[in-house]
Design a protein around this motif. Structure first.
Motif, PDB file in Angstrom:
ATOM      1  N   TYR A  30      36.232  44.903  48.015  1.00  0.00           N
ATOM      2  CA  TYR A  30      36.589  45.696  48.170  1.00  0.00           C
ATOM      3  C   TYR A  30      37.984  45.997  48.842  1.00  0.00           C
ATOM      4  CZ  TYR A  30      34.797  49.599  51.926  1.00  0.00           C
ATOM      5  OH  TYR A  30      34.993  50.713  52.308  1.00  0.00           O
ATOM      6  N   ARG A  31      38.203  47.353  49.344  1.00  0.00           N
ATOM      7  CA  ARG A  31      39.838  47.061  49.663  1.00  0.00           C
ATOM      8  C   ARG A  31      39.910  46.989  51.553  1.00  0.00           C
ATOM      9  NH1 ARG A  31      42.155  52.487  48.529  1.00  0.00           N
ATOM     10  NH2 ARG A  31      40.483  53.849  49.398  1.00  0.00           N
ATOM     11  N   ASN A  72      42.265  44.660  46.812  1.00  0.00           N
ATOM     12  CA  ASN A  72      42.317  45.500  46.405  1.00  0.00           C
ATOM     13  C   ASN A  72      43.089  44.765  44.398  1.00  0.00           C
ATOM     14  OD1 ASN A  72      42.114  48.368  45.668  1.00  0.00           O
ATOM     15  ND2 ASN A  72      44.620  48.186  45.948  1.00  0.00           N
ATOM     16  N   VAL A  75      43.473  39.946  41.952  1.00  0.00           N
ATOM     17  CA  VAL A  75      43.405  41.329  43.464  1.00  0.00           C
ATOM     18  C   VAL A  75      44.615  40.970  44.086  1.00  0.00           C
ATOM     19  CG1 VAL A  75      40.459  41.222  42.870  1.00  0.00           C
ATOM     20  CG2 VAL A  75      42.245  39.506  44.327  1.00  0.00           C
ATOM     21  N   CYS A  78      44.329  42.628  51.726  1.00  0.00           N
ATOM     22  CA  CYS A  78      44.980  43.858  52.250  1.00  0.00           C
ATOM     23  C   CYS A  78      45.167  43.769  53.463  1.00  0.00           C
ATOM     24  CB  CYS A  78      44.231  45.169  51.598  1.00  0.00           C
ATOM     25  SG  CYS A  78      44.322  45.353  50.372  1.00  0.00           S
ATOM     26  N   GLU A  81      48.686  46.348  51.123  1.00  0.00           N
ATOM     27  CA  GLU A  81      48.614  45.882  50.793  1.00  0.00           C
ATOM     28  C   GLU A  81      49.274  44.992  51.252  1.00  0.00           C
ATOM     29  OE1 GLU A  81      48.921  46.010  46.474  1.00  0.00           O
ATOM     30  OE2 GLU A  81      46.678  47.574  45.637  1.00  0.00           O
TER      31      GLU A  81
END
Lengths: 280, 474
Positions: B309-310, B338, B364, B367, B382
């Protein structure tokens, strides 16, 4: 429940059925598909419509016995029922502006190619059909294709019937001899469609292919049928099943189609064992 | 008397046990605990909880009936506003609705309204033996498209007003997301079945295997004598991220993964539906659907399941209880991550290698949280060069859906917004086409069961008014 009003074995592994589904029969056009479930707890499988009889409210399906579900479907007899039958799904094959077409069908894909050929003929189009099979015993729908084709070429891999060779050979000859097809429509195994495209592309003959990927709901909910077409993600159930053959990423589609290969093999073996047991 | 500061605990299956079975996680209050929990309600004058409920259940009134031991009375109270209390008690995000507004919640834990609602509904389903009163028919026909929470609520409310309602469902089973999406361990399917059977007693007819937009069009429904049509066809095409590797074998949309497991019963060992029994799974997304997919993968035998999950834990849009349950069961939260690429196996030496094209990992990027976006949620930013790979053999994308094109493409005069969602008046559900109403995810995009039910309810009232006004105009 949906009644099987007619059943006919076309060859040792291909069966035709007419299913009573009047709502679907009213609407279905060449190129569209249906989804069926044989029984409660059964899988949902997509099959392209092979024809329909609006008067009697029946839809024709032609299927190859490949895995658990098609084995169970084939075990049903005329007069029996299947649980679910929904459609017509997908978009019909585009026929606008086509005056002369070459229909290329491979194996059981010929069942889907036939209504397209018949529709084009009905619209006054010149239809050349090339249909290919592994051998003589597997040839289906010859008469039906003859009836709607101005020229019919039958190919078998082993030369036991018609001409020996693959469907792309006569296709290439026809194009080179100056047949100006407005459209080539190819329906069959992925690898066949890939090679049809490889044949037509150098001559820039517009080519439509009918994709039949893994599917669950068939209405644009699950995304299992996604393909890459022209570099973009497309869903065969709502955007297709017909696509511009020049744009389809066949290698990816072939790879995705093998996702459950192990499972299918196990299913087939289990079903065969079951039948063996019953036979004993 | 001092108020008990915490909610009465919900009896649950032990995490280690439930992580390997598909039985319901939360077991429900006993009558004794329910009465005790009801006793925590202050019965305050403002009743903010009622405002917090999308269907405005008379919450303090049903709670006081529980307190008095009149459980059937409590049920009657709830069913005046809600058609499916056994469902809502289980799946509503109470912490942002009724319980989020609870006066007791200012100083202590709010009253466990959802748990009480569930108790009342389960009690009724187990004990009620009477017959439902079928309303006297008014001779008017209404068509409802989709048998999910929105369509069923609308159908139920109209049937109770005397309309002859036909619900058209595309799949082979009624229930929509309640049967294909929400897993058994969170919402047992026999509960949904029971609620649908009750609707049948009110005269609602459900036609499965009919895809409106394909098998029949909206205009044909009017030709068949339906005086109004409600579109509750739900959310549509699953979204993907557009990153490399999303077509690899082992990448699912959450819709596909959950449909295989729930609707097609792949969770049952006796079933023939294929599904991947992956060892290491990454689920991308942070909503309820992501939690459902992650916990389903765990129950199918995965050793490691990651939620990717970002944003941070604070921003997870899933229901709080689901996040807690997921954590207890051992789901790992890779937050502030992300995905940038899904990596697949590729043996250049052997094109026929059966492992080719299967997922081996997800790359991934880390972030951090930046400025809040237009919705007030802090935007993930990011961090360059922070990529790493999580080894997984399955990736499930649970990042929402975009509207289904089938109905709008075959219905002339039905306007949609730039995202493809049907444009409908919030207060009535009325669309740009006369006699056509819409609500639920088909309008809002992916949202919650209760919001969809609320929209169905609003539309039922508006449809009743629309048809009645047509009559008086004659």
């Amino acid at each position: 429940m949906y009644k099987i009003v007619n059943k006919k074995q076309l060859n040792p592994t291909v069966t035709m059925m007419d299913i009573y589904a009047p709502l679907v029969a009213q609407k279905a056009l060449a190129g569209q598909f249906i989804i069926l479930r044989v029984d409660e707890d059964g899988e949902r499988i997509p099959l392209t419509v092979a024809g329909c009889d609006k008067q009697n409210g029946t839809v024709k399906i032609i299927f190859q016995i490949v895995g658990g579900t098609t084995i169970r479907l084939n075990a049903k007899e005329q007069g029996e029922y299947i649980s679910d039958f929904v459609g017509p799904l997908g978009r019909p094959t585009k026929t606008d502006g086509i005056k002369k077409a070459c229909i290329v069908g491979g194996g059981v894909g010929c069942a889907i190619a036939l209504p397209v050929a018949a529709r084009l003929k009905e619209l006054g189009c010149e239809v050349h059909s090339i249909i290919g099979f592994r051998n003589k015993d597997l040839v289906i729908l010859e008469e039906e294709f003859s009836a709607c084709s101005d020229r019919l070429t039958i190919m078998t891999d082993d030369g036991s019937y018609g001409r020996q060779g693959v469907v792309t050979a006569p296709l290439k000859e026809a194009i080179e001899s100056g047949e100006n097809y407005d459209e080539v429509i190819a329906i069959g195994p992925l690898v066949m469609m890939k090679f049809v495209v490889a044949t037509t592309k150098p001559y820039n003959v517009p080519t439509t292919v009918s994709m039949n990927p893994i599917m669950i709901d068939g209405t644009g909910m699950c995304g299992g049928c996604r393909l890459t077409v022209g570099g973009k993600m497309k869903f065969a159930c709502v955007d297709g099943p017909d696509f511009d053959g020049f744009e389809v990423d066949f290698d990816e589609a072939m790879q995705r189609a093998s996702m459950y290969a192990d499972f299918e093999r196990a299913e087939r073996e289990a079903s065969c064992n079951l039948f063996k047991k019953e036979a004993q | 008397m001092a108020v008990q500061p915490k909610k009465n605990a919900m009896p649950v299956q032990e995490p280690a046990v439930r992580a390997r079975n598909f039985k319901e996680v939360a077991l429900g209050y006993s009558a004794e605990i329910a009465v005790a929990e009801a006793g925590r309600c202050l019965n305050c004058k403002n009743r903010p909880c009622v405002e917090g409920c999308p269907v405005n259940i008379a919450i303090p009134d049903f709670i006081s009936r529980i307190k008095a031991g009149d459980f059937e009375g409590a049920y009657d109270m709830i069913s005046q506003s809600s058609s499916f209390p056994a469902v809502c008690g289980r799946v509503c995000p109470q912490e942002t609705q009724c319980e989020g507004k609870c006066t007791l919640g200012i100083k202590f834990e709010p009253v466990g309204i959802g748990r009480l609602e569930r108790f009342v509904a389960d009690y009724h389903n187990a004990h009620f033996k009477g017959e439902v009163k079928s309303p006297s028919p008014n001779g008017k026909k209404v068509a409802v498209i989709g048998s999910g929470p929105s369509g069923l609520t609308c159908a139920g409310d109209l049937a109770k007003r005397g309309y002859k309602v036909t619900v058209f469902e595309a799949l082979h089973l009624a229930g929509g997301v309640l049967v294909y999406g929400i897993p058994e361990f969170r919402l047992p399917k026999n509960i949904v079945k029971k609620e649908i059977e009750t609707l049948g007693k009110y005269g609602v007819d459900i036609q499965t295997n009919v895809v409106v937009g394909k098998t029949l069009t909206v205009d044909e429904l009017f030709e068949q004598g339906y005086e109004a049509v409600y579109i509750g066809s739900g959310a549509g095409l699953p979204r993907f991220m557009g990153i490399p590797g999303e077509s690899l074998k082992g990448v699912y949309s959450a819709n596909e993964f959950l449909t295989r497991s729930n609707l097609m019963k792949a969770y049952s060992p006796d079933c023939r539906t294929p599904i991947m029994h992956a060892r290491n799974v990454a689920v991308v997304g942070g909503g309820n659907v992501a939690m459902d997919a992650a916990r389903t993968a765990l129950r199918l035998g995965a050793e490691n399941v990651y939620i990717v999950y970002r944003r941070s834990m604070e921003e997870l849009p899933a229901r709080k209880e689901e996040v807690e349950h997921a954590e207890e069961e051992g789901i790992k939260f890779e937050i502030l991550r992300n995905p940038v690429e899904i990596i697949g196996y590729n043996n250049p030496e052997d094109r026929r290698d059966v492992k080719n094209g299967f997922v081996t990992g997800i790359k991934v990027r880390k972030c951090e949280l930046g400025e809040p976006d237009e919705k007030g949620r802090r935007r993930p930013v990011e961090i360059a060069g922070s990529e790493y790979v999580i080894d997984v053999d399955c990736v499930i994308m649970a990042i929402g859906t975009s509207p289904n094109p089938l109905i709008k493409s075959t219905t002339e005069g039905l306007d949609v917004n730039s995202h493809g969602g049907i444009i409908a008046d919030e207060k009535t559900g009325a669309t740009s086409k006369a006699g056509v109403f819409a609500g639920g995810d088909a309008v809002t995009g992916a949202a919650t069961v209760i919001l969809a039910m609320g929209a169905g309810k609003v539309a039922a009232k508006a449809i009743d008014e629309y048809i009645s006004s047509k009559q008086t105009n004659y």
